[in-house]
Write a protein that holds these residues in place. Sequence first.
Motif, PDB file in Angstrom:
ATOM      1  N   ALA A  65     -15.587  90.787  76.981  1.00  0.00           N
ATOM      2  CA  ALA A  65     -16.203  90.399  78.378  1.00  0.00           C
ATOM      3  C   ALA A  65     -16.602  88.473  78.079  1.00  0.00           C
ATOM      4  O   ALA A  65     -16.614  87.972  79.504  1.00  0.00           O
ATOM      5  N   ALA A  66     -16.458  87.401  77.086  1.00  0.00           N
ATOM      6  CA  ALA A  66     -16.724  86.133  77.162  1.00  0.00           C
ATOM      7  C   ALA A  66     -15.542  85.884  78.080  1.00  0.00           C
ATOM      8  O   ALA A  66     -14.675  84.920  78.262  1.00  0.00           O
ATOM      9  N   GLY A  67     -14.246  86.447  77.390  1.00  0.00           N
ATOM     10  CA  GLY A  67     -12.661  86.756  77.922  1.00  0.00           C
ATOM     11  C   GLY A  67     -12.613  86.692  79.395  1.00  0.00           C
ATOM     12  O   GLY A  67     -12.524  85.754  80.564  1.00  0.00           O
ATOM     13  N   ALA A  68     -13.101  87.235  80.159  1.00  0.00           N
ATOM     14  CA  ALA A  68     -13.329  87.310  81.719  1.00  0.00           C
ATOM     15  C   ALA A  68     -14.359  86.619  82.119  1.00  0.00           C
ATOM     16  O   ALA A  68     -14.131  85.976  83.631  1.00  0.00           O
ATOM     17  N   ARG A  69     -15.212  86.064  81.235  1.00  0.00           N
ATOM     18  CA  ARG A  69     -16.687  85.280  81.710  1.00  0.00           C
ATOM     19  C   ARG A  69     -15.522  83.909  82.028  1.00  0.00           C
ATOM     20  O   ARG A  69     -16.111  82.980  82.614  1.00  0.00           O
ATOM     21  N   ILE A  70     -15.462  82.929  81.042  1.00  0.00           N
ATOM     22  CA  ILE A  70     -14.851  81.732  81.078  1.00  0.00           C
ATOM     23  C   ILE A  70     -13.004  82.151  81.978  1.00  0.00           C
ATOM     24  O   ILE A  70     -13.198  80.547  81.404  1.00  0.00           O
ATOM     25  N   ALA A  71     -12.718  82.873  82.496  1.00  0.00           N
ATOM     26  CA  ALA A  71     -11.401  82.932  82.978  1.00  0.00           C
ATOM     27  C   ALA A  71     -10.981  81.622  83.668  1.00  0.00           C
ATOM     28  O   ALA A  71     -12.198  81.517  84.955  1.00  0.00           O
ATOM     29  N   GLY A  72      -9.827  80.482  83.602  1.00  0.00           N
ATOM     30  CA  GLY A  72     -10.544  79.621  84.159  1.00  0.00           C
ATOM     31  C   GLY A  72     -10.983  78.642  84.275  1.00  0.00           C
ATOM     32  O   GLY A  72     -11.105  77.413  84.956  1.00  0.00           O
ATOM     33  N   ALA A  73     -11.948  78.585  82.852  1.00  0.00           N
ATOM     34  CA  ALA A  73     -13.140  77.273  83.089  1.00  0.00           C
ATOM     35  C   ALA A  73     -12.316  76.585  82.453  1.00  0.00           C
ATOM     36  O   ALA A  73     -12.422  76.096  81.559  1.00  0.00           O
ATOM     37  N   VAL A  74     -11.222  77.318  80.976  1.00  0.00           N
ATOM     38  CA  VAL A  74     -11.184  76.706  80.045  1.00  0.00           C
ATOM     39  C   VAL A  74      -8.953  76.513  80.063  1.00  0.00           C
ATOM     40  O   VAL A  74      -8.889  77.259  80.475  1.00  0.00           O
ATOM     41  N   ARG A  75      -8.705  75.575  79.123  1.00  0.00           N
ATOM     42  CA  ARG A  75      -7.592  75.678  78.731  1.00  0.00           C
ATOM     43  C   ARG A  75      -6.673  76.702  78.105  1.00  0.00           C
ATOM     44  O   ARG A  75      -7.150  76.728  76.662  1.00  0.00           O
ATOM     45  N   PRO A  76      -5.681  77.631  78.391  1.00  0.00           N
ATOM     46  CA  PRO A  76      -4.946  78.787  77.270  1.00  0.00           C
ATOM     47  C   PRO A  76      -4.879  77.491  76.918  1.00  0.00           C
ATOM     48  O   PRO A  76      -3.967  76.956  76.353  1.00  0.00           O
ATOM     49  N   VAL A  77      -4.692  78.522  74.996  1.00  0.00           N
ATOM     50  CA  VAL A  77      -3.895  77.887  74.276  1.00  0.00           C
ATOM     51  C   VAL A  77      -2.349  77.377  74.061  1.00  0.00           C
ATOM     52  O   VAL A  77      -1.880  78.493  73.858  1.00  0.00           O
ATOM     53  N   GLY A  78      -2.231  76.312  73.995  1.00  0.00           N
ATOM     54  CA  GLY A  78      -0.183  76.450  73.757  1.00  0.00           C
ATOM     55  C   GLY A  78      -0.106  76.705  72.235  1.00  0.00           C
ATOM     56  O   GLY A  78      -0.874  77.356  71.506  1.00  0.00           O
ATOM     57  N   PHE A  90       1.648  76.849  65.383  1.00  0.00           N
ATOM     58  CA  PHE A  90       0.598  76.150  65.896  1.00  0.00           C
ATOM     59  C   PHE A  90      -0.003  76.961  66.679  1.00  0.00           C
ATOM     60  O   PHE A  90       0.904  76.716  67.858  1.00  0.00           O
ATOM     61  N   ALA A  91      -1.079  77.192  66.968  1.00  0.00           N
ATOM     62  CA  ALA A  91      -2.315  77.147  68.023  1.00  0.00           C
ATOM     63  C   ALA A  91      -2.892  75.702  68.295  1.00  0.00           C
ATOM     64  O   ALA A  91      -4.176  75.490  67.810  1.00  0.00           O
ATOM     65  N   LEU A  92      -2.555  74.534  69.757  1.00  0.00           N
ATOM     66  CA  LEU A  92      -3.142  73.573  69.736  1.00  0.00           C
ATOM     67  C   LEU A  92      -4.602  73.987  70.764  1.00  0.00           C
ATOM     68  O   LEU A  92      -4.116  73.185  71.743  1.00  0.00           O
ATOM     69  N   GLU A  93      -5.160  74.392  70.099  1.00  0.00           N
ATOM     70  CA  GLU A  93      -6.515  73.939  70.477  1.00  0.00           C
ATOM     71  C   GLU A  93      -7.364  72.526  70.448  1.00  0.00           C
ATOM     72  O   GLU A  93      -8.542  72.522  71.130  1.00  0.00           O
ATOM     73  N   GLN A  94      -6.779  71.380  69.788  1.00  0.00           N
ATOM     74  CA  GLN A  94      -7.267  70.607  69.782  1.00  0.00           C
ATOM     75  C   GLN A  94      -6.965  69.962  71.175  1.00  0.00           C
ATOM     76  O   GLN A  94      -7.831  69.127  72.104  1.00  0.00           O
ATOM     77  N   LEU A  95      -6.168  70.429  72.307  1.00  0.00           N
ATOM     78  CA  LEU A  95      -6.160  69.806  73.687  1.00  0.00           C
ATOM     79  C   LEU A  95      -7.465  71.060  74.806  1.00  0.00           C
ATOM     80  O   LEU A  95      -6.677  70.988  75.758  1.00  0.00           O
ATOM     81  N   GLN A  96      -7.436  71.629  73.654  1.00  0.00           N
ATOM     82  CA  GLN A  96      -8.729  71.787  75.473  1.00  0.00           C
ATOM     83  C   GLN A  96      -9.892  71.066  75.695  1.00  0.00           C
ATOM     84  O   GLN A  96      -9.821  70.020  74.845  1.00  0.00           O
ATOM     85  N   HIS A  97     -10.503  71.680  76.580  1.00  0.00           N
ATOM     86  CA  HIS A  97     -11.872  70.712  77.268  1.00  0.00           C
ATOM     87  C   HIS A  97     -12.597  69.745  76.491  1.00  0.00           C
ATOM     88  O   HIS A  97     -13.332  70.528  75.226  1.00  0.00           O
ATOM     89  N   THR A  98     -13.002  68.455  76.225  1.00  0.00           N
ATOM     90  CA  THR A  98     -13.790  68.162  75.185  1.00  0.00           C
ATOM     91  C   THR A  98     -13.135  67.552  73.885  1.00  0.00           C
ATOM     92  O   THR A  98     -13.640  67.173  73.058  1.00  0.00           O
ATOM     93  N   GLY A  99     -11.839  68.297  73.720  1.00  0.00           N
ATOM     94  CA  GLY A  99     -10.790  67.794  72.581  1.00  0.00           C
ATOM     95  C   GLY A  99     -11.650  68.577  71.032  1.00  0.00           C
ATOM     96  O   GLY A  99     -11.021  69.028  70.215  1.00  0.00           O
ATOM     97  N   SER A 100     -12.324  69.776  71.797  1.00  0.00           N
ATOM     98  CA  SER A 100     -12.419  71.560  70.672  1.00  0.00           C
ATOM     99  C   SER A 100     -12.274  72.519  70.907  1.00  0.00           C
ATOM    100  O   SER A 100     -12.758  72.550  72.124  1.00  0.00           O
ATOM    101  N   ARG A 115     -15.061  76.301  74.614  1.00  0.00           N
ATOM    102  CA  ARG A 115     -15.029  78.149  75.164  1.00  0.00           C
ATOM    103  C   ARG A 115     -16.646  78.746  74.291  1.00  0.00           C
ATOM    104  O   ARG A 115     -16.889  79.274  75.727  1.00  0.00           O
ATOM    105  N   GLY A 116     -16.600  78.370  73.832  1.00  0.00           N
ATOM    106  CA  GLY A 116     -18.230  78.994  73.160  1.00  0.00           C
ATOM    107  C   GLY A 116     -19.437  78.328  74.463  1.00  0.00           C
ATOM    108  O   GLY A 116     -19.985  79.359  74.869  1.00  0.00           O
ATOM    109  N   ALA A 172     -22.617  69.697  77.080  1.00  0.00           N
ATOM    110  CA  ALA A 172     -22.488  68.725  78.023  1.00  0.00           C
ATOM    111  C   ALA A 172     -21.651  68.725  78.991  1.00  0.00           C
ATOM    112  O   ALA A 172     -21.692  68.796  80.482  1.00  0.00           O
ATOM    113  N   TRP A 173     -20.526  69.239  79.062  1.00  0.00           N
ATOM    114  CA  TRP A 173     -18.967  69.536  79.493  1.00  0.00           C
ATOM    115  C   TRP A 173     -19.025  70.261  80.546  1.00  0.00           C
ATOM    116  O   TRP A 173     -19.305  70.826  81.041  1.00  0.00           O
ATOM    117  N   ALA A 174     -19.682  71.961  79.684  1.00  0.00           N
ATOM    118  CA  ALA A 174     -19.275  73.073  79.962  1.00  0.00           C
ATOM    119  C   ALA A 174     -20.737  73.180  81.322  1.00  0.00           C
ATOM    120  O   ALA A 174     -20.431  73.407  82.524  1.00  0.00           O
TER     121      ALA A 174
END
Length: 317
Positions: free
Chosen positions: A11-24, A35-45, A49-50, A82-84
Motif C-alpha cells: 500500500a505504501a508503494g502505491a501511495r508514494i509512487a512518483g513522490a520519491v526517487r527510485p533507488v539505483g 549497492f542500493a544507492l538510497e543516499q541519493l534519495q530526496h533529503t539525503g536518506s 519514504r516513510g 519537513a520536506w514531505a
Amino acid sequence: MSRIGYQDVRAAGARIAGAVRPVGVVPTGTAGVWFALEQLQHTGSFKARGAQNFLRAHREAGTLPEAGVTIASGGNAGLACAWAAGQQGVRATVFLPVNAPAVKVERLRGYGAQVRLAGREYAEALAACQEYAAESGALASHAYDHPLIAAGAGTLLEEIRAGLPGVDTVVVAVGGGGLFAGVATAAAEHGIRTVAVEPENCRALNAAIEAGAVVDVPVESVAADSLGARRVSAQALAVAGRGGASVRSVLVPEAAITGARQALWEEHRLVVEHAAATAWAAVRHGAYRPAEGERVCVVLCGANTDPATVSGVDATD
C-alpha cells in the motif's frame, strides 16, 4: 502496537509512487555484491519514504489536521518530515534542542518548516513537541516507531528486487528499527534474508533479540547520530522474531565503520554518513560472509554528512 505486514508495504508503494526517487542498484566490484544507492534519495536518506507515506495515508484517511504535522528531530527524520510536508502543502513544526547546529535549523527552514528550540537535550525537545501536539492538535510523527513510517521504508526492498532480480540477501544498518522492520517484512514475503547491522556499542536490536524483549542499551558510536537509539522499536523486534532464520543480526567495530566509509569514497567516490558505512562494513570486514553464488545488496541509507570529514574530500573544491 499496530503490526506491520506485507500488505502495508504494498500500500505504501502505491501511495508514494512518483513522490520519491527510485533507488539505483549498482555492482560494487566485489563478486555477487551490489549497492542500493538510497543516499541519493530526496533529503539525503531513506527517511523520505516513510515521511511521504505517513502524511499521504493520513490525508487519505481524512485525519490530517489543519495544524499540520510536528516532530522532534534535527536529523534525517526531521528533514524528511519537513520536506514531505512542504511537498504536500502541509504545515510542519520541528522541535530541536537549543544547541542544535545552525546549519540544521536553516536547512529545515529551507524546506518550509517552522523550527522551535526547546531544552538542551533531545528528550526535552521531544517533550515540548508532545505538548505542542496536544495543545495545537498537530499530528505527531516519529523518526521510526510507527507502522506507516516502517512500511514506507519497506518500499525500498521492492525496488531492490526490481533492480536486482534474484537477490538473496539485503544488508541494512539498524538504529531505532524503522528501516529494518519495513525491509525485513517485505524481504520475508519473497524468501530474502535480511542482515541487520549495528555498531558493537550501539546495539539496540541485537540486545533485544538476545534478551527476548526491548531493552535500553548504551549509545557510544561514531554512527550514533543516525543509529543512536537507546532502544529499538517493539515492532522491529517483532519482525525479527517472525523472520526466524531469514533475519540475521551482526555487529561491527568502530574501526570497521570508519574504514568502510573512507573506502566508499576512495574506491567508489561515494560520500555517505557513518550509518550507511555500517552496512558496508559488515560485508567488507567479514561480519557477514556471503556464500558462493549468493546475490547480496547492501543499502547505503544516507548521505547527510560533512564531506570534509571523509578522508581525501575537500569541501571547498
